[in-house]
Structure formats: structure tokens, C-alpha cells
Motif scaffolding. Structure first.
Motif, PDB file in Angstrom:
ATOM      1  N   THR A   8       0.892  -1.150   0.000  1.00 28.08           N
ATOM      2  CA  THR A   8       0.000   0.000   0.000  1.00 28.08           C
ATOM      3  C   THR A   8       0.935   1.206   0.000  1.00 28.08           C
ATOM      4  OG1 THR A   8      -1.626  -1.211   1.288  1.00 28.08           O
ATOM      5  CG2 THR A   8      -1.861   1.190   1.216  1.00 28.08           C
ATOM      6  N   TYR A  59       2.900  -5.889   2.812  1.00 28.84           N
ATOM      7  CA  TYR A  59       2.004  -6.888   3.380  1.00 28.84           C
ATOM      8  C   TYR A  59       2.269  -8.238   2.726  1.00 28.84           C
ATOM      9  CZ  TYR A  59      -0.476  -2.901   5.217  1.00 28.84           C
ATOM     10  OH  TYR A  59      -0.772  -1.744   5.880  1.00 28.84           O
ATOM     11  N   ASP A  63      -5.285  -9.071   0.547  1.00 26.97           N
ATOM     12  CA  ASP A  63      -6.483  -8.543   1.194  1.00 26.97           C
ATOM     13  C   ASP A  63      -6.132  -7.566   2.314  1.00 26.97           C
ATOM     14  OD1 ASP A  63      -5.525 -10.921   2.398  1.00 26.97           O
ATOM     15  OD2 ASP A  63      -7.433 -11.267   3.417  1.00 26.97           O
ATOM     16  N   HIS A  64      -5.000  -7.762   2.984  1.00 24.43           N
ATOM     17  CA  HIS A  64      -4.570  -6.812   4.009  1.00 24.43           C
ATOM     18  C   HIS A  64      -4.145  -5.486   3.378  1.00 24.43           C
ATOM     19  CE1 HIS A  64      -3.502 -10.412   6.813  1.00 24.43           C
ATOM     20  NE2 HIS A  64      -4.805 -10.220   6.698  1.00 24.43           N
ATOM     21  N   ILE A  66      -5.179  -4.247   0.485  1.00 32.49           N
ATOM     22  CA  ILE A  66      -6.376  -3.577  -0.027  1.00 32.49           C
ATOM     23  C   ILE A  66      -7.184  -2.960   1.109  1.00 32.49           C
ATOM     24  CG2 ILE A  66      -8.605  -3.951  -1.160  1.00 32.49           C
ATOM     25  CD1 ILE A  66      -7.144  -6.065  -2.912  1.00 32.49           C
ATOM     26  N   GLU A  67      -7.287  -3.678   2.204  1.00 32.70           N
ATOM     27  CA  GLU A  67      -8.002  -3.156   3.375  1.00 32.70           C
ATOM     28  C   GLU A  67      -7.353  -1.861   3.878  1.00 32.70           C
ATOM     29  OE1 GLU A  67      -8.433  -4.722   7.897  1.00 32.70           O
ATOM     30  OE2 GLU A  67      -8.982  -6.166   6.339  1.00 32.70           O
ATOM     31  N   ARG A  68      -6.028  -1.852   3.928  1.00 30.79           N
ATOM     32  CA  ARG A  68      -5.300  -0.657   4.379  1.00 30.79           C
ATOM     33  C   ARG A  68      -5.491   0.499   3.397  1.00 30.79           C
ATOM     34  NH1 ARG A  68      -3.398   2.242   8.665  1.00 30.79           N
ATOM     35  NH2 ARG A  68      -1.184   2.695   8.478  1.00 30.79           N
ATOM     36  N   GLU A  69      -5.443   0.191   2.091  1.00 30.63           N
ATOM     37  CA  GLU A  69      -5.663   1.224   1.071  1.00 30.63           C
ATOM     38  C   GLU A  69      -7.026   1.880   1.256  1.00 30.63           C
ATOM     39  OE1 GLU A  69      -5.928   1.606  -3.798  1.00 30.63           O
ATOM     40  OE2 GLU A  69      -6.597  -0.220  -2.801  1.00 30.63           O
ATOM     41  N   LYS A  70      -8.051   1.075   1.436  1.00 31.76           N
ATOM     42  CA  LYS A  70      -9.404   1.606   1.624  1.00 31.76           C
ATOM     43  C   LYS A  70      -9.495   2.453   2.890  1.00 31.76           C
ATOM     44  CE  LYS A  70     -11.833  -2.006  -0.908  1.00 31.76           C
ATOM     45  NZ  LYS A  70     -12.774  -3.139  -0.810  1.00 31.76           N
ATOM     46  N   GLU A  71      -8.839   1.987   3.945  1.00 33.36           N
ATOM     47  CA  GLU A  71      -8.836   2.735   5.197  1.00 33.36           C
ATOM     48  C   GLU A  71      -8.227   4.122   4.989  1.00 33.36           C
ATOM     49  OE1 GLU A  71      -7.014   2.356   9.727  1.00 33.36           O
ATOM     50  OE2 GLU A  71      -6.167   1.125   8.133  1.00 33.36           O
TER      51      GLU A  71
END
Length: 105
Positions: A8, A59, A63-64, A66-71
Motif C-alpha cells: 500500500t 504486506y 487482502d490486508h 487492499i483493506e489498508r488502502e481503503k482505510e
């Protein structure tokens, strides 16, 4: 289970007025694509000349990342600035630490 690298990252424009957050499995290739506008015609990074890497995290799982990017994309600018300044207080462009910069076609 094999280890994978996913990233990310945050790019900025030369004057540091615009930020772009993204995710990739190959940071070198992605920086190259952003710099030469290969990501897509009239993309955000091309339009605002966001080529300069100022922050990234690695990462093992996509999925981790992508989750951080969205956050991060959901944050206000001040919070993004603080995240960058934790690791990069001078807002140094990190591109040369990752690859030959500027890249040659």
C-alpha cells in the motif's frame, strides 16, 4: 505457505499538494506505470503528476494491503499527512530508494 509482497503506497505531486493512495504487488513496476501514464489514459496520477513516493507499507496478503488502502482513502488529508510524517518527516521522495529515478523508457 510462500511469502508474497504486496504494497500500500502514497504518491504525491512535486509541490506536495495532491496525494494518491494505491496498492500493488510490484512497487517498481507501478511507479514506472504512473510516471509514464501507462496505468490508463487520463488517470488521476497522470492528470495531477503524482509520481513521487512518500510512504509505503509491505504486506504478505493482498487482502490486508487492499483493506489498508481503503482505510487510508477514507481519511482526511491531515491524517494522511501524519501517517507520512511518522516514517518520512521531511517528505523525502523515496523513488530513488526503490528504483532508478527518473525511469528510462
Amino acid at each position: 505457505m510462500p511469502n508474497y509482497n504486496f504494497f500500500t503506497y502514497i504518491l504525491t505531486s512535486y509541490n506536495k499538494k495532491v496525494l494518491y493512495t494505491g496498492v500493488t504487488n510490484d512497487l517498481d513496476r507501478r511507479l514506472y506505470e504512473h510516471y509514464f501514464g501507462l496505468d490508463q489514459l487520463n488517470s488521476f496520477t497522470s492528470r495531477y503528476k503524482c509520481y513521487y513516493l512518500v510512504w509505503f507499507e509491505r504486506y504478505q496478503y493482498i487482502d490486508h494491503a487492499i483493506e489498508r488502502e481503503k482505510e487510508i482513502k477514507g481519511w482526511i488529508r491531515d491524517k494522511k499527512n501524519k501517517l507520512i510524517e511518522l516514517d518520512n518527516p521531511d517528505w523525502r521522495f523515496l523513488n530513488k530508494d526503490i528504483m532508478d529515478w527518473p525511469p528510462a523508457k
